[in-house]
Motif scaffolding. Structure first.
Motif, PDB file in Angstrom:
ATOM      1  N   UNK A 116       0.881  -1.161   0.000  1.00 38.57           N
ATOM      2  CA  UNK A 116       0.000   0.000   0.000  1.00 38.57           C
ATOM      3  C   UNK A 116       0.919   1.211   0.000  1.00 38.57           C
ATOM      4  N   UNK A 117       0.933   1.921  -1.101  1.00 35.01           N
ATOM      5  CA  UNK A 117       1.846   3.050  -1.242  1.00 35.01           C
ATOM      6  C   UNK A 117       3.234   2.574  -1.608  1.00 35.01           C
ATOM      7  N   UNK A 118       4.202   3.431  -1.372  1.00 37.51           N
ATOM      8  CA  UNK A 118       5.601   3.157  -1.710  1.00 37.51           C
ATOM      9  C   UNK A 118       6.397   2.922  -0.437  1.00 37.51           C
ATOM     10  N   UNK A 119       7.151   1.820  -0.431  1.00 44.04           N
ATOM     11  CA  UNK A 119       8.048   1.566   0.682  1.00 44.04           C
ATOM     12  C   UNK A 119       9.258   2.475   0.593  1.00 44.04           C
ATOM     13  N   UNK A 135      -0.487  -5.756   2.281  1.00 42.32           N
ATOM     14  CA  UNK A 135      -1.764  -6.447   2.472  1.00 42.32           C
ATOM     15  C   UNK A 135      -1.494  -7.937   2.291  1.00 42.32           C
ATOM     16  N   UNK A 136      -1.781  -8.720   3.343  1.00 46.00           N
ATOM     17  CA  UNK A 136      -1.568 -10.157   3.285  1.00 46.00           C
ATOM     18  C   UNK A 136      -2.545 -10.801   2.308  1.00 46.00           C
ATOM     19  N   UNK A 137      -2.183 -11.984   1.826  1.00 44.53           N
ATOM     20  CA  UNK A 137      -3.076 -12.749   0.961  1.00 44.53           C
ATOM     21  C   UNK A 137      -4.370 -13.049   1.729  1.00 44.53           C
ATOM     22  N   UNK A 138      -5.455 -13.248   1.003  1.00 45.19           N
ATOM     23  CA  UNK A 138      -6.749 -13.528   1.637  1.00 45.19           C
ATOM     24  C   UNK A 138      -6.697 -14.767   2.520  1.00 45.19           C
ATOM     25  N   UNK A 139      -5.989 -15.829   2.090  1.00 47.87           N
ATOM     26  CA  UNK A 139      -5.926 -17.038   2.918  1.00 47.87           C
ATOM     27  C   UNK A 139      -5.109 -16.825   4.189  1.00 47.87           C
ATOM     28  N   UNK A 144      -3.774  -5.698   6.714  1.00 47.15           N
ATOM     29  CA  UNK A 144      -2.745  -4.735   6.326  1.00 47.15           C
ATOM     30  C   UNK A 144      -1.795  -4.587   7.507  1.00 47.15           C
ATOM     31  N   UNK A 145      -0.508  -4.815   7.246  1.00 59.39           N
ATOM     32  CA  UNK A 145       0.505  -4.762   8.301  1.00 59.39           C
ATOM     33  C   UNK A 145       1.575  -3.736   7.959  1.00 59.39           C
ATOM     34  N   UNK A 146       2.133  -3.128   8.993  1.00 53.48           N
ATOM     35  CA  UNK A 146       3.295  -2.259   8.858  1.00 53.48           C
ATOM     36  C   UNK A 146       4.524  -3.143   9.026  1.00 53.48           C
ATOM     37  N   UNK A 147       5.436  -3.067   8.066  1.00 56.62           N
ATOM     38  CA  UNK A 147       6.603  -3.946   8.064  1.00 56.62           C
ATOM     39  C   UNK A 147       7.880  -3.116   8.133  1.00 56.62           C
TER      40      UNK A 147
END
Length: 185
Positions: A116-119, A135-139, A144-147
């Motif tokens: 989401x956006x630019x790292x 954004x993690x895969x649906x499974x 949405x996580x901050x990494x």
């Protein structure tokens, strides 16, 4: 009055814990900690065929997943593409293609379809740091996580990667992986 003193004691302990955690933990690292001659240039280290192995720890600190990946880095000057092909212990597969731009000052901009956006990040000395939202895969829940990725070049050319995943500021996972050039026959 006893309740007030108990609350104040708890509040002071909590503040002390937060201060210690910020000064003495994964998030305490700063770019200046790795000043020195550039030995980890992503344009060279993430070029050509690479192999990666790693584990993902869940919020309880236990291994939640193991994976292997094949990667291919291609560069044209300061612009590069890093293609990743993951296979997880569950049998699931995931592919990602990073678009990377390294500025002359060592800052890095990164994009991928699931970001989401630019790292944003930088390379200094023997370390690279990158921050982004994914954004993690649906499974995997679609969260949405901050990494925060920290990668370190070892003396033999292997890259050690440690990443933390946060949601609402709380660490919910961690990744530890190695990346190394693939032996080409």
């Amino acid at each position: 009055m006893t309740v007030l003193w108990s609350f104040l004691g708890f509040a002071i302990s909590l503040i002390g814990f937060v201060i210690v955690k910020r000064k003495m933990s994964f998030s305490a690292q700063k770019p200046a900690d790795y000043d020195g001659p550039l030995s980890f240039d992503v344009r060279k280290a993430l070029s050509g065929p690479l192999l990666c192995e790693g584990v993902i720890y869940g919020p309880t600190g236990r291994v939640a997943s193991r994976f292997c990946a094949e990667m291919e880095g291609r560069w044209d000057g300061n612009k590069g593409t890093l293609s990743e092909f993951f296979t997880y212990d569950s049998g699931s597969r995931q592919d990602r293609e990073w678009q990377l731009v390294v500025s002359d000052d060592g800052t890095i901009a990164a994009e991928a379809e699931d970001l989401i956006g630019t790292g944003r990040g930088w390379q200094r000395g023997d370390a690279v740091q990158l921050n982004y939202r994914i954004r993690l895969m649906e499974d995997a829940g679609g969260h949405v996580l901050d990494v925060t990725d920290w990668m370190y070049m070892t003396p033999n050319g292997v890259i050690m990667n440690r990443s933390q995943f946060k949601k609402f500021g709380i660490t919910v996972g961690e990744l530890v992986a190695t990346m190394r050039p693939k032996e080409v026959a």
